[in-house]
Design a protein around this motif. Structure first.
Motif, PDB file in Angstrom:
ATOM      1  N   HIS A 106      -4.273 -29.105 -44.417  1.00  0.00           N
ATOM      2  CA  HIS A 106      -4.270 -30.270 -43.519  1.00  0.00           C
ATOM      3  C   HIS A 106      -3.371 -30.007 -42.311  1.00  0.00           C
ATOM      4  O   HIS A 106      -3.736 -30.318 -41.170  1.00  0.00           O
ATOM      5  CB  HIS A 106      -3.790 -31.497 -44.281  1.00  0.00           C
ATOM      6  CG  HIS A 106      -3.686 -32.730 -43.430  1.00  0.00           C
ATOM      7  ND1 HIS A 106      -4.788 -33.464 -43.045  1.00  0.00           N
ATOM      8  CD2 HIS A 106      -2.607 -33.342 -42.878  1.00  0.00           C
ATOM      9  CE1 HIS A 106      -4.400 -34.476 -42.302  1.00  0.00           C
ATOM     10  NE2 HIS A 106      -3.084 -34.431 -42.182  1.00  0.00           N
ATOM     11  N   ARG A 107      -2.217 -29.430 -42.534  1.00  0.00           N
ATOM     12  CA  ARG A 107      -1.298 -29.166 -41.430  1.00  0.00           C
ATOM     13  C   ARG A 107      -1.827 -28.084 -40.497  1.00  0.00           C
ATOM     14  O   ARG A 107      -1.697 -28.189 -39.267  1.00  0.00           O
ATOM     15  CB  ARG A 107       0.078 -28.785 -41.980  1.00  0.00           C
ATOM     16  CG  ARG A 107       0.795 -29.938 -42.663  1.00  0.00           C
ATOM     17  CD  ARG A 107       2.158 -29.541 -43.201  1.00  0.00           C
ATOM     18  NE  ARG A 107       3.060 -29.092 -42.132  1.00  0.00           N
ATOM     19  CZ  ARG A 107       4.317 -28.727 -42.341  1.00  0.00           C
ATOM     20  NH1 ARG A 107       4.826 -28.734 -43.580  1.00  0.00           N
ATOM     21  NH2 ARG A 107       5.084 -28.335 -41.331  1.00  0.00           N
ATOM     22  N   ALA A 145      -4.177 -28.226 -50.328  1.00  0.00           N
ATOM     23  CA  ALA A 145      -4.711 -29.270 -49.448  1.00  0.00           C
ATOM     24  C   ALA A 145      -3.680 -29.684 -48.404  1.00  0.00           C
ATOM     25  O   ALA A 145      -4.027 -29.910 -47.230  1.00  0.00           O
ATOM     26  CB  ALA A 145      -5.140 -30.475 -50.276  1.00  0.00           C
ATOM     27  N   THR A 146      -2.420 -29.786 -48.804  1.00  0.00           N
ATOM     28  CA  THR A 146      -1.359 -30.154 -47.871  1.00  0.00           C
ATOM     29  C   THR A 146      -1.197 -29.104 -46.782  1.00  0.00           C
ATOM     30  O   THR A 146      -1.098 -29.423 -45.593  1.00  0.00           O
ATOM     31  CB  THR A 146      -0.022 -30.336 -48.616  1.00  0.00           C
ATOM     32  OG1 THR A 146      -0.173 -31.353 -49.614  1.00  0.00           O
ATOM     33  CG2 THR A 146       1.094 -30.733 -47.661  1.00  0.00           C
ATOM     34  N   ASN A 147      -1.186 -27.842 -47.188  1.00  0.00           N
ATOM     35  CA  ASN A 147      -1.056 -26.755 -46.211  1.00  0.00           C
ATOM     36  C   ASN A 147      -2.242 -26.721 -45.254  1.00  0.00           C
ATOM     37  O   ASN A 147      -2.074 -26.588 -44.035  1.00  0.00           O
ATOM     38  CB  ASN A 147      -0.942 -25.411 -46.934  1.00  0.00           C
ATOM     39  CG  ASN A 147       0.295 -25.312 -47.797  1.00  0.00           C
ATOM     40  OD1 ASN A 147       1.278 -26.018 -47.582  1.00  0.00           O
ATOM     41  ND2 ASN A 147       0.248 -24.450 -48.801  1.00  0.00           N
ATOM     42  N   VAL A 189      -3.066 -29.647 -54.793  1.00  0.00           N
ATOM     43  CA  VAL A 189      -2.310 -30.509 -53.881  1.00  0.00           C
ATOM     44  C   VAL A 189      -1.594 -29.667 -52.827  1.00  0.00           C
ATOM     45  O   VAL A 189      -1.609 -29.995 -51.633  1.00  0.00           O
ATOM     46  CB  VAL A 189      -1.305 -31.380 -54.656  1.00  0.00           C
ATOM     47  CG1 VAL A 189      -0.352 -32.077 -53.693  1.00  0.00           C
ATOM     48  CG2 VAL A 189      -2.039 -32.413 -55.494  1.00  0.00           C
ATOM     49  N   LEU A 190      -0.969 -28.581 -53.251  1.00  0.00           N
ATOM     50  CA  LEU A 190      -0.258 -27.722 -52.308  1.00  0.00           C
ATOM     51  C   LEU A 190      -1.221 -27.121 -51.282  1.00  0.00           C
ATOM     52  O   LEU A 190      -0.934 -27.109 -50.080  1.00  0.00           O
ATOM     53  CB  LEU A 190       0.476 -26.613 -53.056  1.00  0.00           C
ATOM     54  CG  LEU A 190       1.645 -27.045 -53.943  1.00  0.00           C
ATOM     55  CD1 LEU A 190       2.137 -25.867 -54.782  1.00  0.00           C
ATOM     56  CD2 LEU A 190       2.781 -27.632 -53.123  1.00  0.00           C
ATOM     57  N   ASP A 225       8.110 -24.753 -45.336  1.00  0.00           N
ATOM     58  CA  ASP A 225       7.887 -26.007 -46.066  1.00  0.00           C
ATOM     59  C   ASP A 225       6.970 -25.791 -47.260  1.00  0.00           C
ATOM     60  O   ASP A 225       7.143 -26.412 -48.316  1.00  0.00           O
ATOM     61  CB  ASP A 225       7.271 -27.064 -45.143  1.00  0.00           C
ATOM     62  CG  ASP A 225       8.249 -27.586 -44.102  1.00  0.00           C
ATOM     63  OD1 ASP A 225       9.477 -27.383 -44.283  1.00  0.00           O
ATOM     64  OD2 ASP A 225       7.790 -28.182 -43.110  1.00  0.00           O
ATOM     65  N   ALA A 226       5.992 -24.910 -47.093  1.00  0.00           N
ATOM     66  CA  ALA A 226       5.040 -24.638 -48.179  1.00  0.00           C
ATOM     67  C   ALA A 226       5.745 -23.980 -49.358  1.00  0.00           C
ATOM     68  O   ALA A 226       5.471 -24.305 -50.523  1.00  0.00           O
ATOM     69  CB  ALA A 226       3.901 -23.762 -47.674  1.00  0.00           C
ATOM     70  N   ALA A 236       7.903 -26.649 -51.011  1.00  0.00           N
ATOM     71  CA  ALA A 236       7.068 -27.576 -51.774  1.00  0.00           C
ATOM     72  C   ALA A 236       6.592 -26.939 -53.077  1.00  0.00           C
ATOM     73  O   ALA A 236       6.509 -27.612 -54.119  1.00  0.00           O
ATOM     74  CB  ALA A 236       5.868 -28.012 -50.932  1.00  0.00           C
TER      75      ALA A 236
END
Length: 222
Positions: free
Chosen positions: A175-176, A171-173, A168-169, A189-190, A193
């Motif tokens: 995506h941004r 994929a979130t990074n 999840v971490l 933020d990473a 998180a």
């Protein structure tokens, strides 16, 4: 000191990178499903057999660069220092990967890596193969936990939770970064998180988001 790379190894690495970059170009131009391994071989001036000497399957022409990460969680947990939990070791591992802007945690602005990420995200066959490798990583981690005396069910649950956090971490990074943010902008933020995710993992969900009980009106008070 690092051992010098032999001429033979350098040539093998050059061929491997040539095949990967040629494949990426062709897959972007025409679509993954529309390009055969034979066409990648021809565009690289090698035989189809040579391609399979370097890559087990067509998907690995894109995913092969990251396959060495499959066993890393298991290695990290097995080699953790005394007094450290498995999730504590993985937290440290991911924070280090963030600080180093490693592609495996989604925080790389390398044009080549971003092209790979976009192609994987938009290609079902690559997404499916990537999920297969994530499953392998979970199994390897679970095996390490079983070696330490945890039941197979518990080991599978623990491994799934730890690696779900990583997935999840990352994929979130990614995506941004794909959307145009720089890794340096995403980094604070990473880190936050990651700390939050492992705090939840360590403490458990507990009463988080427990739905309030419906209020009951005593009879005769309407």
């Amino acid at each position: 000191m690092d051992q010098p790379v032999s001429l033979r190894e350098r040539k093998k690495n050059q061929t491997r990178y040539l095949l990967m970059r040629t494949a990426l170009d062709l897959f972007e131009q025409r679509g993954f499903d529309q390009v055969s391994v034979a066409e990648v071989a021809a565009a690289s001036s090698v035989s189809k057999k040579t391609v399979f000497n370097y890559f087990a399957c067509k998907e690995d022409l894109i995913l092969g660069a990251g396959k060495h990460h499959i066993d890393e969680p298991a290695v990290v947990v097995r080699e953790r220092r005394p007094g450290q939990t498995p999730h504590g070791a993985m937290r440290e591992y991911l924070l280090t990967a963030l600080a180093e802007r490693q592609p495996m945690i989604g925080l790389s602005d390398s044009p080549y890596v971003r092209r790979l990420q976009k192609l994987i995200a938009n290609t079902p066959a690559l997404t499916a193969r990537n999920l297969h490798y994530q499953g392998q990583s979970r199994r390897l981690l679970a095996e390490v936990l079983v070696e330490e005396g945890v039941s197979e069910v518990s080991a599978s649950l623990i491994a799934a939770q730890i690696l779900a956090v990583q997935e999840v971490l990352a994929a979130t990074n990614a995506h941004r970064v794909i959307a145009g943010e720089s890794p340096d902008a995403v980094y604070p933020d990473a880190v936050a998180a990651t700390e939050h995710a492992f705090h939840l993992l360590e403490r458990g969900l507990g009463d988080l988001l427990r739905r309030p009980k419906a209020s009951v009106t005593p009879p005769g008070t309407d």
